[in-house]
Each structure stands twice: as C-alpha cells, then as structure tokens.
Design an enzyme around this catalytic site. Structure first.
Site, mmCIF file in Angstrom:
data_model
loop_
_atom_site.group_PDB
_atom_site.id
_atom_site.type_symbol
_atom_site.label_atom_id
_atom_site.label_comp_id
_atom_site.label_asym_id
_atom_site.label_seq_id
_atom_site.Cartn_x
_atom_site.Cartn_y
_atom_site.Cartn_z
ATOM 1 N N ASP A 190 0.850 -1.191 0.000
ATOM 2 C CA ASP A 190 0.000 0.000 0.000
ATOM 3 C C ASP A 190 0.882 1.236 0.000
ATOM 4 O O ASP A 190 1.640 1.460 0.948
ATOM 5 C CB ASP A 190 -0.910 0.011 1.238
ATOM 6 C CG ASP A 190 -1.834 1.221 1.245
ATOM 7 O OD1 ASP A 190 -2.565 1.408 0.251
ATOM 8 O OD2 ASP A 190 -1.824 1.980 2.226
ATOM 9 N N GLU A 275 -2.253 -1.367 -5.728
ATOM 10 C CA GLU A 275 -3.452 -0.763 -6.296
ATOM 11 C C GLU A 275 -3.205 -0.350 -7.737
ATOM 12 O O GLU A 275 -2.123 0.125 -8.075
ATOM 13 C CB GLU A 275 -3.829 0.489 -5.496
ATOM 14 C CG GLU A 275 -4.283 0.200 -4.096
ATOM 15 C CD GLU A 275 -4.468 1.492 -3.316
ATOM 16 O OE1 GLU A 275 -5.440 1.573 -2.561
ATOM 17 O OE2 GLU A 275 -3.644 2.398 -3.464
ATOM 18 N N ASP A 355 -2.603 1.648 7.044
ATOM 19 C CA ASP A 355 -1.945 1.269 5.789
ATOM 20 C C ASP A 355 -1.613 -0.223 5.762
ATOM 21 O O ASP A 355 -1.678 -0.868 4.719
ATOM 22 C CB ASP A 355 -0.660 2.089 5.591
ATOM 23 C CG ASP A 355 -0.943 3.575 5.478
ATOM 24 O OD1 ASP A 355 -2.049 3.922 5.031
ATOM 25 O OD2 ASP A 355 -0.065 4.382 5.849
#
Ligand SMILES: [Zn+2]
Length: 394
Positions: A190, A275, A355
């Site tokens: 992340d 992501e 996170d």
C-alpha cells in the site's frame, strides 16, 4: 536441469554525451526543428478538424514530409526516422487524448511544446551506433560518450536528451530475462503519504529523508527566482538554472530510490500486489495523494519491469474500499478508518495501522482470480515503450 528462457524485455541504458561546441549547435538546431515540426503538425491537426471536420492520421502527416523538406531544406539535415518519430509522438498524444475521452474523463488537449520542452530526439530503428568512446548518429556525427556501465542485449532505439545544458543518450535494449530464485512469498503493497509504502507483512518503508532536504532547497531557490522580477536579468537566469538543476536532482534521487525499493520487493517476493492507479474514482481523492500519484506510477513501472525481468509477478488490483475494509472480518465502512493512521473495525474490534490493514486487503484481492497480471507470465501485457519509460526517465 536448466530451463530454457526465451522471454525478453526492454531495458534502458543512459549515458552522458560530450558534444563539441559545433556539435552542440547542430543538436540544438535539430531539437528546434523537431519542436517546430511537432507544433506545426499539431496546428495542422487542429485546423483540419476545426475547418473541415477532418481527422488527420499519422500517415497523412508523414506523407507531407518530402514536401516539407523541399520547402524548408534545413529539414534535410535531420535524419528521416527522427522526423517520423516526432509525428508518431504527436499521434500517440492524440490517441491517448481520444482514448481518455472515450473512457469518460476530461483530458487536456495535446499541447504545443514551448522552447524548453521536447528536449529529446529519438532514432527509433537505425542511423546510430556506439563504440567504446564514441556514439555515432547519422546527420550529427561521432560524439564523445562515457560508457560508465556495459550495454547489454540488442540496442533497439537511441534517444538524445538535453537536460539543463547537459547531453545524454538513452539506449533501449532488448535483453533476456534473468529469473531470480523463488521465495514462495506473496505480498500486498500500500503506497501512502505517511510511509512510502507499507506491506502486508508489516514492513514500513519510510519516505526518503534526503529528498525532503532537496525539496527544501528547491523551495528556497524558487523564492529566489520570484524575488527577481526582471525576466531578462542575468541573476534571474542563474536562479532559474539553479531551480532546474535541483529539480533534476530530486528526480534522480527519486528514481534511484524507486529502483532500490523495487529491487528489494522483487528479490523478497514472488507475487507483489498493489493498487491499480489507472482505475478512476480511487475513493480517496485528496490532493496530496494525486500529487504523489505521479511518483507512484514511476515506481510501479519500475517494479513491473524488474518483476518481468526476474520472472516474478505483479498484480494490480481495484483500489476501491481497500482502506475501509477490515482485513480480518471483511466488514467495510467509512467509520472503520478512525484517523489517517489508525484502523479500528466496528464489527469485530480488530485494530491495526491503517496502511498495514489496506496492504492486507490488497494482497487478499490479488489472490483470487480477476486481477490484471503483468510479469513474465503474460509478457504481452507489457508494452515495450512503457518499460523503457520506467527505466529511462530522470
Ligand atoms: Zn473486522
């Protein structure tokens, strides 16, 4: 037993060039001509569309090149494929523009290039060669080069770059993949603003401090420019130069940091999930994030290219709700995220660094099917110039 590896990928090698004063004049002139060509071709596309509703293609414009050379003989002094590459670059800008309109976003119209933009020319196929001490470019000649590391593989393209008064060449080479030993580990990553990234394994990678120092110097230098309103003064020009050099320094430090961080992740893991920044509506829309996005996409490009070379896998997942979902029980709501740093699940009480929790969700999302995969498993998904960009910039 040895496995036969036939996968290749693209790797960029950048070297400093030392042109003579005369060669520098030639190079600057060629950059100017290419920038003019780009701008005129852009104007032509706009006019054709506005006045007649006609869309000009790359081939329409390429067919005009002989005519241009007749009318403006200085264009005969530029290698033909270099000129074609300028038109291709414009074509790419338009294709990206139309693609993004189709996707429903509001992209900016392709822009004209100012005198400090377009500071590179590309030999896309031929017309160049390189030896120990010199780099040869058709229509320019032999330029002194410093090969600080050996070239590998087969050279595909050569790009001459002007950067703050210094000259470089970037060769994109086709090299064979060098698979790394497997580790059996899969990780979710992340990226964030507090930490550069946090992994699902609980590894916290801090944002590099040295970059903060350079950024501070950069702010000071920028103030110094704005204190000198006379645009033609020597002192202002010097201050502008200082800002440009600091920008370059920041970019280089960032690139170096991205390479190191990506190398570590690829060495330690077989599968890396992150992501997909291209998915619109990240649901986290804050300004700081969007500024960082630029840096992250460079990092992810480097990561994908290193993974591809090492025979590892990168999986991009839909970022939706990764920061709101509980990694333990799956309960998803906004209120779970009690602060920027802290995550507390309203359903099961699970409490964790926000996170770290998001990184676990990213990994979980990557493991079932349906994610986009890049890496050696599906090399066709990685376009070569995409990879080149990742390694070549900065
Ligand atoms: Zn929960």
């Amino acid at each position: 037993m040895t496995q036969i590896q036939t996968t290749t990928h693209h790797k960029a090698f950048k070297f400093r060039l030392y042109p003579t004063k005369a060669q520098e004049l030639v190079l600057n002139e060629q950059l100017r001509l290419c920038r003019n060509l780009y701008n005129c071709a852009l104007q032509e596309r706009r006019d054709a569309y506005k006045k007649a509703g006609v869309t000009r293609t790359y081939y329409d414009q390429q067919n005009l090149l002989p005519e241009i050379k007749e009318a403006l003989p200085e264009y005969k002094e530029v290698y033909s494929q270099v000129l074609q590459d300028v038109l291709k670059r414009l074509d790419k800008a338009f294709k990206a523009f139309f693609r993004r309109i189709k996707e429903g976003s509001k992209p900016g119209y392709p822009r004209f290039q100012g005198h400090d933009r377009c500071d590179s020319i590309c030999y896309p196929q031929s017309g160049f060669s390189v030896s120990d001490k010199t780099a040869y470019f058709s229509k320019i000649g032999n330029i002194k080069i410093k090969l600080h590391r050996p070239l590998e593989g087969k050279i595909k393209t050569a790009t001459i770059i002007r950067d703050c008064g210094e000259w470089y060449v970037s060769y994109v080479c086709e090299v064979e993949a060098q698979p790394l030993p497997t580790t059996g580990n899969a990780v979710g990553v992340d990226v964030g603003t507090t930490w550069f990234y946090v992994t699902s394994d609980g590894e916290y990678e801090p944002n590099p401090q040295y970059q903060k120092r350079t950024l501070k110097k950069l702010r000071v230098a920028q103030r110094s420019v704005s204190r000198k309103p006379n645009k033609r003064s020597r002192r202002r020009k010097k201050a502008v130069q200082r800002v440009a050099k600091l920008h370059r320094k920041v970019a280089r430090q960032r690139l170096d940091f991205h390479h190191k961080a990506a190398r570590r992740l690829v060495h330690e893991n077989d599968v890396i999930a992150h992501e997909d920044l291209n998915v619109s509506g990240m649901g986290r829309g804050n300004l700081a994030r969007s500024i960082h996005d630029v840096g992250w996409s460079q990092f992810f490009q480097i990561l994908a290219s290193k993974a591809e070379c090492a025979g590892k896998k990168v999986i991009r997942v839909d970022p939706k709700f990764t920061s709101q979902r509980c990694s333990k029980c799956g309960h998803t709501c906004k209120e779970n995220r009690v602060s920027q740093a802290k995550f507390v699940c309203l359903a099961c009480g699970h409490s964790e660094n926000a996170d770290h929790n998001a990184a676990k969700n990213i990994l979980a999302r990557a493991l079932p099917s349906g994610a986009k995969v890049s890496g050696c498993a599906m090399p066709s998904l990685r376009s070569p110039d995409h990879t080149a960009l990742a390694v070549g910039q900065g």
